[in-house]
Design a protein around this motif. Structure first.
Motif, PDB file in Angstrom:
ATOM      1  N   LYS A 223      -5.303   2.555   0.880  1.00 41.65           N
ATOM      2  CA  LYS A 223      -6.570   1.966   1.300  1.00 41.65           C
ATOM      3  C   LYS A 223      -7.605   3.009   1.712  1.00 41.65           C
TER       4      LYS A 223
ATOM      5  N   ARG B 294     -11.106  -2.581   0.410  1.00 38.66           N
ATOM      6  CA  ARG B 294      -9.680  -2.319   0.230  1.00 38.66           C
ATOM      7  C   ARG B 294      -8.817  -3.073   1.246  1.00 38.66           C
TER       8      ARG B 294
ATOM      9  N   SER C 293       0.831  -1.196   0.000  1.00 37.53           N
ATOM     10  CA  SER C 293       0.000   0.000   0.000  1.00 37.53           C
ATOM     11  C   SER C 293       0.874   1.258   0.000  1.00 37.53           C
TER      12      SER C 293
ATOM     13  N   SER D  56      -7.068   5.608  -3.618  1.00 35.38           N
ATOM     14  CA  SER D  56      -6.872   4.160  -3.746  1.00 35.38           C
ATOM     15  C   SER D  56      -6.640   3.720  -5.186  1.00 35.38           C
ATOM     16  N   GLN D  57      -7.120   4.529  -6.148  1.00 39.03           N
ATOM     17  CA  GLN D  57      -6.976   4.186  -7.568  1.00 39.03           C
ATOM     18  C   GLN D  57      -6.363   5.373  -8.324  1.00 39.03           C
TER      19      GLN D  57
END
Length: 224
Positions: free
Chosen positions: A120, A192, A44, A109-110
């Motif tokens: 996350k 997530r 992450s 997150s994207q």
């Protein structure tokens, strides 16, 4: 003559997504150690993984900046509210703020800059909450801290706090769209954390201060 509210909302939505997608953890990993933080620990780009691999100063920096991304996304929407909100009732305006908040969270997150592989969204979600309704944000943070203090597991605190969101929006008398936002954000955070849920189930989720297996090692542990 004012521009179309739709044009304003589309533009602010793009700004919110781009704000959320600023890859703070990735950039610090490159600047401080020349590494791709996604190749370390949990994979992450969020504050917890940065803390484990780059230390407390870097982790705290990522936490503050990522919270700020969510708060600024809502703040920018409020700054330009006279442009897009004059023809909308209160419920519709609440819906627009929900959209801006969700886009910032999704951006984190994207992120388009990292081929849609980011963090996350917990810290950015907290920033959105603090900007939308600070009592809800602070109470959610308190839930996280209590669970973290008892378990010393960041992911568990994050998920329980996320699931409590709709309750606090309701307790503090927020409109129905905000309660719906709480449900959506809670489910998104849970989604997530799928790998964390698996490790919790297996009893291998690291506590605060412990290391986590690399993404490659983690994948090897998944039953086929």
């Amino acid at each position: 003559m004012n521009s179309s509210p739709i044009a304003w909302i589309v533009g602010l939505g793009l700004v919110s997504y781009l704000l959320g997608s600023i890859p703070t953890g990735y950039l610090l990993g490159k600047w401080l150690k020349g590494i791709d933080i996604r190749d370390c620990g949990s994979g992450s780009t969020g504050a917890t993984n940065v803390l484990r691999n780059l230390g407390w100063p870097a982790g705290l920096t990522v936490l503050i900046v990522d919270i700020g991304k969510g708060a600024v996304a809502i703040g920018v929407g409020r700054w330009f509210q006279t442009g897009w909100g004059s023809d909308l009732d209160g419920l519709a305006q609440a819906g627009v703020f929900i959209l801006l908040g969700l886009l910032a969270v999704i951006g984190h997150s994207q992120p388009v800059w990292l081929r849609f592989n980011g963090g996350k969204s917990v810290a950015t979600s907290l920033g959105v909450l603090l900007a939308l309704n600070w009592p809800t944000g602070l109470t959610t943070l308190a839930v996280f801290l209590v669970v973290l203090g008892l378990s010393r597991i960041v992911s568990l605190g994050s998920m329980i706090a996320a699931l409590s969101l709709p309750i606090w929006f309701w307790v503090f008398g927020q409109p129905a769209p905000y309660i719906g936002l709480g449900v959506g954000m809670g489910l998104f955070v849970i989604w997530r954390h799928q790998s964390n849920i698996q490790r919790l189930w297996q009893g291998t989720e690291p506590k605060l201060g412990q290391s986590v297996p690399s993404p490659q090692t983690d994948l090897e542990q998944v039953p086929h």
